[in-house]
Design an enzyme around this catalytic site. Sequence first.
Site, PDB file in Angstrom:
ATOM      1  N   GLY A  14       0.790  -1.226   0.000  1.00  0.00           N
ATOM      2  CA  GLY A  14       0.000   0.000   0.000  1.00  0.00           C
ATOM      3  C   GLY A  14       0.821   1.272   0.000  1.00  0.00           C
ATOM      4  N   SER A  15       2.128   1.157   0.189  1.00  0.00           N
ATOM      5  CA  SER A  15       2.981   2.347   0.253  1.00  0.00           C
ATOM      6  C   SER A  15       3.603   2.637  -1.115  1.00  0.00           C
ATOM      7  CB  SER A  15       4.105   2.126   1.273  1.00  0.00           C
ATOM      8  OG  SER A  15       5.118   3.101   1.106  1.00  0.00           O
TER       9      SER A  15
END
EC number: 5.99.1.4
Length: 212
Positions: A14-15
């Site tokens: 998700g980063s």
Amino acid sequence: MAAPLKVEFHFDFGSPNAYLAELALPAIEQRTGVKFDYVPVLLGGVYKATGNMSPAESLRGIKNKPEYNALETERFLRRHNITKFRMNPFFPVNTLALMRGAVAAEFEGMFEPYFRAAYHHMWVEPKKMDDAQVFRDAFLSSGLDIDRIIARAQQDDVKKKLIENTGSAVARGTFGSPTFFVGSEIYFGKDSLRDVEDEILAQSAAARRKSA
């Protein structure tokens, strides 16, 4: 004989910054001769344990900082000749299924193709990867036996391993993503990669002197 230097990349799909940082790792490996261990952690768990928040939240409403953040990203893309990156329009994406999948893929000997496909569908051709149907279709389109990974990800040992990875990372000083460890030295953020490389070279040289 000295043990090989342990160098780790702690990631959550998700980063976006972890995605960008990872693209620079093969060149560091080539120059230094080390191999990074890829360690899946759950960033939501890290934030909860440390009281941290995502950059999207922390930058909201602050004058000039989000713009500078975007400028830094552009500079990073140029420096590392990164052409395949699109901000995910569904950001932030809940990555629990993705990260359990990473551990399951590791256990099943399918980590590399799973890892590449997950990043592709998050940041190259971005999709809403916390939708179960979208998730399955995306991995099928990449040629993965995703049903095997989905089934494996439901097993307690997979869930436990992700929790352990996350808890251990926090205990060692992690508060966000991407985080790198060179031996016991911690580095945070994609802009610390030059320091990571310097530390690898310094620790490798020290180890060589000790064993000479």
